[in-house]
Design a protein around this motif. Sequence first.
Motif, short mmCIF file in Angstrom:
data_model
loop_
_atom_site.label_atom_id
_atom_site.label_comp_id
_atom_site.label_asym_id
_atom_site.label_seq_id
_atom_site.Cartn_x
_atom_site.Cartn_y
_atom_site.Cartn_z
N ARG A 208 -0.25 5.81 -7.40
CA ARG A 208 -0.47 5.55 -5.97
C ARG A 208 -1.22 4.25 -5.74
O ARG A 208 -2.25 4.00 -6.38
CB ARG A 208 -1.22 6.71 -5.33
N LYS B 244 -12.72 1.53 -1.80
CA LYS B 244 -12.51 0.91 -0.48
C LYS B 244 -12.32 -0.59 -0.61
O LYS B 244 -13.10 -1.27 -1.28
CB LYS B 244 -13.74 1.20 0.40
N TYR C 249 0.81 -1.21 0.00
CA TYR C 249 0.00 0.00 0.00
C TYR C 249 0.85 1.28 0.00
O TYR C 249 0.35 2.36 0.28
CB TYR C 249 -0.94 0.00 1.22
N LYS C 250 2.17 1.09 -0.25
CA LYS C 250 3.05 2.25 -0.34
C LYS C 250 3.82 2.16 -1.65
O LYS C 250 4.22 1.06 -2.05
CB LYS C 250 4.04 2.26 0.83
N PHE D 61 -2.15 3.45 -2.52
CA PHE D 61 -2.61 3.61 -1.13
C PHE D 61 -3.86 2.79 -0.87
O PHE D 61 -4.68 2.58 -1.76
CB PHE D 61 -2.94 5.08 -0.84
N ASN D 62 -4.01 2.41 0.41
CA ASN D 62 -5.22 1.69 0.82
C ASN D 62 -6.47 2.50 0.44
O ASN D 62 -6.60 3.66 0.82
CB ASN D 62 -5.17 1.49 2.35
N GLY D 63 -7.37 1.90 -0.30
CA GLY D 63 -8.62 2.57 -0.66
C GLY D 63 -8.52 3.53 -1.82
O GLY D 63 -9.52 4.12 -2.22
N ARG D 64 -7.34 3.70 -2.38
CA ARG D 64 -7.12 4.73 -3.41
C ARG D 64 -8.11 4.60 -4.57
O ARG D 64 -8.64 5.59 -5.05
CB ARG D 64 -5.69 4.60 -3.93
#
Lengths: 432, 174
Positions: A391, A399, A284-285, A393-396
């Motif tokens: 990106r 959800k 997630y990064k 990211f979580n949920g990007r």
Amino acid sequence: MAMTLSEKIFASHLRDEPFPGTKVLSLDAVLCHEITTPIAINDLVARGKDRVFDPSKIKVVIDHVTPAKDTKTALQGKILRDWSRRQGIRDFFDIGRNGVCHALFPEQGFIRPGYTVIMGDSHTCTHGAFGAFAAGVGTTDLEVGILKGVCAFREPRTIRVNVTGKVPEGVFAKDIILRIIRDLTVKGATDCVVEFHGDVVKGLSMEGRMTLCNMAIEAGGTSGVCMPDEVTVDYLWPFISGGYKDRKAALADFRKWWSDEGCAYVKVVDIDVSNLAPQVTYGYKPDEVKDVAELAGTVVDQVYIGSCTNGRIEDLRVAASFVKGRKIADTVRGIVSPATPKVFREADEEGLLKIFMDAGFCVTNPTCGACLGMSNGVLAPGEVCASTTNRNFNGRMGKGGMVHLMSPATAAVTAIEGRITDPREFAKGGRS
Amino acid sequence: MKTFGGKVLFLDRSDINTDEIIPAKYLTEISKEALKPHMLEDLKLEGFDPRDPELQEARVIVTRANFGCGSSREHAPWVFEINDINVVIASGFARIFRQNMFNCGMLAIELAEGAIDRLFAHRGANASLSVDFKNSRIEIKSDKGSEGFDYSVSGFDKALVEAGGWVEFADAKY
């Protein structure tokens, strides 16, 4: 004293130094989109300061959600539209002419070497590819930029990244920047400008350089930067030809911005890409990066090709070269979003859109689209997307969704196989 | 000037990004009030529940490295502000988030990792934190005792907090 490119830009644009270490710069371009600008406009109106410092230096686009999807996004567009008319901002790109800001504005010739550029968008660092200092800012910085034409920054420090070697088949600018972010980590370039040097960078098109600079923020960088050279001159020539005798004269002028021999770097990173494999993110990064081979076989539900990172014509050409004559997997929803109307038109004229559509891709209008799950292409919980965006990211993208970042080549072959696939193995005819 | 201090919310993770603080789907809102129920909605942190009523009592966030990375959205400081959280203390911040905080007249205080560890030692013990802005000092109090730390912010950032934000500062000066 020997100076870096960004130090030269700071020195030439210094308006004030209200406190030691804080530099207030005059701005050459203030870029605006419909997500972060309307609140600034409303605040200026509420303060009785509904003015702009210079309408010719403000560039405006609706790109994140277009066409509008609901009343709220329609209102964001309307605030921007009404304001642009009211303030006499001529460079306003509404539907039909609009595209992803960081692809559209360079394409219009708005970004030049030595410029100071801000936008209420973190991927503004993209524009440093032209030898500009271009920084993402919040809405308050944007508001002051609109009103006063200034922005405050800390004295920049610079990280130099030398990219050398021979770029292998199947490896692209996206793979290189993912690898660099892995090495720098997501905070390794915080408060720094990231300068990209080396033969590999010199050999990249402006599109490739924009892909590199676009993701500088994913290492925390303020701006990505490339030295403006012949490639930059050629890209900008239609816009600058009136100002120079010839291209050589333009190049000589651009060179004054180059970082000097012996200038101060906080860090120098050398990366030889000769043995670099295609790269992909797994967590997630954006610094959680592995070789594609290590994730090969991971089943995906959606493939997204587009965004300010990889939605330019070169990206679509590469993706189409793998897709041509093939079908995407039945289990995959394929989405291609050409980043601008010009990219869309060129992709159409070159037959790329037909290749994508014949393969089963959906081709959307130019927009930020699925990248941040605001308009189209949102994932359901538990779904996986192979994406050319920036990106994970979580949920990007919705959800509970999972995003794997990769190059357009890797995304294209992944769409065909329905699972993450190494484009080098695919080209050889075997699954990785 | 805003008021600083109160009950502490500990977020024990590095690299918390602004998508986690306020997801992009709420960026179509054009008022800060509308963001209020969605603070930290997508935060990936074991044991964290964004609907925990205790969140509403928090006035200070204490967290780890690179807080606020990713998107430039000022909606992140705004969602804290509208929930009466005007101070974030971390071992490091992403540049844009940090500047957004000061631009809004809020405090982003950077402390060494060791000091952050000592703040975290007060977790689960009814910790509250006070800020002496004039003397650049914070004090944490909990069932485990109290402890003070000096901090430093730049002269510019301090002036922004005193002015109430960057618009006020810039409008008076430029």
